[in-house]
Motif scaffolding. Structure first.
Motif: not given
Length: 104
Positions: A61-72
């Motif tokens: 996975f590659y993501a561009k998100l705020p940390q909290k959103q990614w973790e959830q």
């Protein structure tokens, strides 16, 4: 927004039945983009995105998100994928073993 990378213990030699189950999980995840033509992805708005690919190192996975959103999001994905596949899905770096499939 932060960049995140994550490899999961889903081996590229998995049979079609595994990928079919994962496709169902993909579609049930929040922010599914419904565009398989360019690969599986989520979000796609406001500069946010999650993309997935099958790599020798595992499902990547590659993501561009705020940390909290990614973790959830990734916690929910691991939980749903584990339920669908019948084994604990997690990061090999954290000790999760690969299910190895015969390539035949």
């Amino acid at each position: 927004m932060e960049i995140h990378h994550c490899n999961l213990n889903i081996h590229y030699t998995a049979p079609k039945s595994v990928w079919d189950k994962l496709e169902t999980v993909y579609q049930q995840m929040p922010y599914w983009c419904k565009d398989k033509e360019n690969g599986y992805s989520w979000y796609g708005k406001e500069g946010k995105k999650i993309e997935v690919s099958i790599e020798p190192s595992g499902l990547s996975f590659y993501a561009k998100l705020p940390q909290k959103q990614w973790e959830q999001w990734i916690i929910l994905f691991k939980k749903r994928a584990s339920q669908a596949l019948g084994f604990e899905v997690g990061e090999p770096e954290e000790g999760y073993e690969f299910e190895i499939y015969d390539e035949k």
